[in-house]
Design an enzyme around this catalytic site. Structure first.
Site, PDB file in Angstrom:
ATOM      1  N   GLU A   8      35.002  50.476  26.600  1.00 55.05           N
ATOM      2  CA  GLU A   8      36.047  50.049  25.860  1.00 55.05           C
ATOM      3  C   GLU A   8      36.032  49.459  24.675  1.00 55.05           C
ATOM      4  O   GLU A   8      36.707  48.869  23.955  1.00 55.05           O
ATOM      5  CB  GLU A   8      37.184  49.030  27.034  1.00 55.05           C
ATOM      6  N   ASP A  80      34.392  47.128  31.678  1.00 53.85           N
ATOM      7  CA  ASP A  80      33.802  46.087  32.141  1.00 53.85           C
ATOM      8  C   ASP A  80      33.712  46.084  33.850  1.00 53.85           C
ATOM      9  O   ASP A  80      34.866  46.463  34.091  1.00 53.85           O
ATOM     10  CB  ASP A  80      34.154  44.742  31.415  1.00 53.85           C
ATOM     11  N   ASP A  82      35.079  44.211  36.113  1.00 54.96           N
ATOM     12  CA  ASP A  82      36.102  43.416  36.752  1.00 54.96           C
ATOM     13  C   ASP A  82      37.650  44.031  36.717  1.00 54.96           C
ATOM     14  O   ASP A  82      37.589  45.124  36.459  1.00 54.96           O
ATOM     15  CB  ASP A  82      36.482  41.931  35.936  1.00 54.96           C
ATOM     16  N   GLU A  84      40.289  43.521  35.275  1.00 56.54           N
ATOM     17  CA  GLU A  84      40.845  44.251  33.855  1.00 56.54           C
ATOM     18  C   GLU A  84      40.109  45.679  33.439  1.00 56.54           C
ATOM     19  O   GLU A  84      40.836  46.457  33.104  1.00 56.54           O
ATOM     20  CB  GLU A  84      40.322  43.143  32.693  1.00 56.54           C
ATOM     21  N   TYR A 294      27.149  40.048  31.664  1.00 50.58           N
ATOM     22  CA  TYR A 294      28.740  39.854  31.373  1.00 50.58           C
ATOM     23  C   TYR A 294      29.084  38.537  31.470  1.00 50.58           C
ATOM     24  O   TYR A 294      28.942  37.782  32.227  1.00 50.58           O
ATOM     25  CB  TYR A 294      29.362  40.901  32.477  1.00 50.58           C
ATOM     26  N   ARG A 296      32.140  37.299  31.926  1.00 42.92           N
ATOM     27  CA  ARG A 296      33.557  36.778  32.646  1.00 42.92           C
ATOM     28  C   ARG A 296      33.093  36.854  34.182  1.00 42.92           C
ATOM     29  O   ARG A 296      33.241  38.088  34.818  1.00 42.92           O
ATOM     30  CB  ARG A 296      34.755  37.778  32.597  1.00 42.92           C
ATOM     31  N   HIS A 343      29.819  39.400  41.123  1.00 36.78           N
ATOM     32  CA  HIS A 343      29.125  39.380  39.711  1.00 36.78           C
ATOM     33  C   HIS A 343      27.648  38.626  39.724  1.00 36.78           C
ATOM     34  O   HIS A 343      27.131  38.170  40.756  1.00 36.78           O
ATOM     35  CB  HIS A 343      29.790  38.637  38.791  1.00 36.78           C
TER      36      HIS A 343
END
Ligand SMILES: [Zn+2]
Ligand SMILES: [Zn+2]
Ligand SMILES: [Zn+2]
Ligand SMILES: [Zn+2]
Length: 738
Positions: A8, A80, A82, A84, A294, A296, A343
């Protein structure tokens, strides 16, 4: 180039391309490609909440390009790791008409050559539950936003908005402001016995912990001092023990945002922006390098590879006694149950890229944030520090008054070697148990209880996390929305709600209490988790929510339409023309005052007003609330700017005429008394003690120099307020000192 890998962001694409080489073409979708439409509701509630997705404006050519590139190539989706990211991947799969029953999705927590090469070897199928959880959040937010915002436009002014989670965050900020406003400070005394120049505080009276109320009047104080003076003090216990201080856990999103706010003064949004760049990869003399994992995440897990690398580094650099992780630690945390998925913590991707090495590749903000992350991670992998602690307790002979103090000597620095922050405090006390002290000096200090502090971004993120509201991916957006809408303004690091913020919260609390309920909002977050775990369906969650929200929205819409609801509030202001009370109305340009008698209108200072007990309390222009009460009449004290500079006055003026000089934030460095700001005959300001002869150009602070232990003063350095040691001529950032 037979494979197409889509991420992205362009920076991420560059870093990954470098590692995958010629077999792959790596392209970026530049964020989301599809979303709900911007100009219409886009959710068909009657058709099972069916969302309508449209290409995001400006993405047409890009999507066309990607479609062309995907022809005849195997496509891998790598946004990513997650919800989203999963949802971006799903939208891409839909647009490119990919077969979602095949493994087309790859995930990773860090962008290093090894990890990326492994990841492309084991793609998985799209996780449609994750996609569903994200979709549900999007639809919920859309239903609430599209329902509530138009009501605010009709009632108050256009452009206002009410979001699902951000309104609850705003409520927390408003509630805190009210607490501060109604806070009644208690003036009290601290009592010490001084032995060898060491101040040992009184901590208990009659086995009960000393409270400010116990010493709040001169009479009470006199009784206590008399009691102690007429007694002998005895050392009742000297306890020596070894104590260990365990290192902190590596960063997760919320703790990183808090530290960057506290230590660097950054907003949560800025922290995330810089962290994202470090994660995706930055141009360096050695090509694109991704520096951290990462950003988040709410997991403190560390991969075995990273643990091993850290151990090797620590052993080589500091010695094996510094290697931690020998004792099992479990984090007791409320957020534990919320952990979104498997994560990792936020840590350096190349553990041995220490601060020396990083200085060659990074600079400015990136270096600052990387340093925080590296130190915290390294500390988390190191051994605890060890202290030898000696706790002394003294009591009067009847056992009624108890004084306690402890001395701490560091015997092994452990993780503090990289983390700084020693807790050593060595006192020159050589008491023996049972020893009697006949000659001692008593010292009293005046003190005042203070209200809870205003939220900073750091403490608000913490409050959101503790209450289970928001997630690593949303904290920063929640806060920046509040400031963008001017519901909250920032003064230094403090978040101050504006009057319109108060009025929006009041309206929502009155008519949509569920939406504003912290517990309910936290429950919605849990429901989204349930969808991801496959325990609940999207439709069920949306239906349950709408069953209550739908009818109450319709009801309030009707009452607003028939003008049954209108936002007019009483205020404490009096009309200067006719003396009648003034009311607060909300117009096109926000809230204003209007006299009920003569109709005269007046502006309100947006941050000088708050809503308490259904009354808007306003302060006049050019005045600032101090959060202190007038000693004469109990009204609020305000800071006024007069012809001869600033002074403090009672807000009840002209009824009450109390005024005094501005006081320093710290006490007199010589006698501990109150220090006032004064103006010399030549018009220059200086500070002077009201009790002794101390005077100085700089305002005393309540902080002490970390280097020499002497008092620090507030002084401005290039327009920024800093703390200054007059002895050593050294500057400190307020966040550096305790
Ligand atoms: Zn009037
Ligand atoms: Zn007064
Ligand atoms: Zn003094
Ligand atoms: Zn100093």
């Amino acid at each position: 180039m037979n494979k197409l890998l889509i991420v992205e962001s362009p920076a991420k694409a560059r870093t990954i391309q470098k590692y995958l080489g010629n077999g792959y073409k790596v392209v970026s979708s530049k964020g989301h490609v599809r979303d709900l439409p911007a100009s219409e509701f886009g959710v068909d509630i009657s058709k099972a909440f069916k969302p309508k997705f449209v290409l995001i404006k400006g993405k047409k050519n890009l999507v066309h390009e990607i479609k062309k590139m995907s022809k005849g190539r195997e496509v891998l989706l790598a946004p990513d790791n997650d919800r989203e990211g999963e949802s971006i991947a799903w939208h891409l799969a839909e647009l490119l008409k990919l077969d979602t029953s095949r493994p087309i999705r790859i995930v990773f927590n860090e962008i290093t050559e090894h990890v990326i090469k492994e990841a492309v070897k084991s793609p998985r199928k799209l996780d449609l539950r994750k996609v569903d959880a994200q979709l549900t959040r999007r639809i919920l937010d859309r239903i609430v936003g599209y329902g509530l915002s138009p009501l605010l436009w009709r009632l108050m002014k256009r452009g206002l908005s009410a979001g699902r989670v951000q309104s609850v965050a705003l409520k927390l900020v408003c509630e805190r402001e009210r607490e501060i406003f109604v806070f009644e400070p208690v003036h009290y005394h601290k009592i010490y016995v001084v032995v060898n120049g060491v101040k040992v505080p009184l901590v208990k009276i009659g086995k009960k912990k000393l409270k400010p109320e116990d010493t709040s009047s001169q009479e009470k104080l006199d009784v206590i001092l008399h009691d102690i003076r007429s007694s002998v003090l005895k050392v009742v216990s000297v306890v020596r023990k070894e104590s260990r201080r365990t290192p902190p856990q590596p960063y997760i999103t919320s703790t990183l945002q808090q530290d960057a706010n506290n230590l660097l003064g950054w907003s949560a949004a800025k922290t995330m922006r810089i962290a994202q760049q470090l994660y995706e990869g930055m141009e360096t003399p050695e090509g694109n390098v991704a520096f951290i994992t990462y950003m988040r995440t709410d997991s403190t897990r560390v991969s075995e590879t990273a643990k091993d690398a850290a151990q090797k580094y620590i052993e080589a650099r500091f010695g094996s006694q510094y290697v931690g992780g020998k004792e099992k630690r479990t984090r007791k945390s409320k957020t534990k149950a919320n952990v979104q998925d498997a994560h990792e913590a936020i840590r350096p991707t190349y553990v041995d890229l220490d601060l020396e090495a990083a200085k060659k590749l990074l600079k400015g903000d990136h270096l600052k944030l990387y340093s925080l992350i590296w130190k915290r991670f390294m500390a988390s992998q190191m051994s605890p520090s060890l202290y030898e602690e000696t706790a002394f307790a003294l009591e009067t002979s009847d056992g009624k008054y108890r004084f306690e103090i402890s001395s701490k000597k560091r015997i092994f620095d452990g993780f503090e070697r990289v983390f700084g922050s020693s807790q050593e405090k060595v006192l020159d006390l050589k008491f023996e148990e049972e020893e009697e002290i006949e000659r001692f000096e008593l010292l009293t200090e005046e003190a005042t209880t203070s209200p809870p502090p205003r939220y900073s971004e750091a403490s608000l993120v913490k409050a959101l996390e503790t209450n289970g509201i928001g997630r690593p991916s949303t904290y920063a957006t929640i806060i920046s929305t509040l400031t963008d809408r001017e519901y909250v303004v920032k003064k230094g690091r403090e978040l101050i709600p504006t009057l319109i913020g108060f009025l929006v919260v009041d309206f929502l609390e009155r008519y949509f209490p569920r939406i504003m309920d912290v517990g309910f909002t936290a429950k919605m977050e849990e429901e989204l988790d349930e969808i991801e775990y496959g325990h609940k369906s999207r439709l069920k969650v949306l239906e349950e929510f709408y069953r209550e929200f739908g009818p109450s929205l319709k009801d309030v819409e009707g009452r607003v339409g028939s003008r049954e609801i209108s936002p007019v509030y009483k205020s404490n202001a009096k009309c200067e023309t006719c003396g009648e009370v003034m009311e607060v109305h909300v117009g096109k340009f926000g809230p204003y005052l209007r006299c009920v008698g003569c109709g005269k209108t007046e502006n309100v200072d947006p941050t000088g007003a708050l809503l308490v007990d259904d009354v808007v309390v306003v302060t006049k222009r050019g005045e600032e609330r101090l959060g202190e009460k007038c000693p004469k009449c109990g009204s609020e004290l305000v800071l006024k700017k007069g012809k001869f500079g600033e002074f403090v006055a009672c807000s009840a003026y002209p009824e009450c005429s109390y005024t005094r000089n501005v006081r320093a934030r710290g006490t007199c460095p010589k006698c501990g008394g109150i220090v006032e700001k004064r103006r010399s005959k030549k018009g220059r300001y200086y500070w002077a003690c009201v009790e002794c002869d101390w005077m100085g150009w700089n305002e005393p602070s309540q902080h002490f120099c970390p280097s020499c232990g002497r008092r620090l003063y507030y002084k401005s350095q290039r327009g920024q307020e800093k703390l200054y040691c007059e002895e050593e001529r050294m500057w400190f950032d307020p966040s550096q000192v305790l």
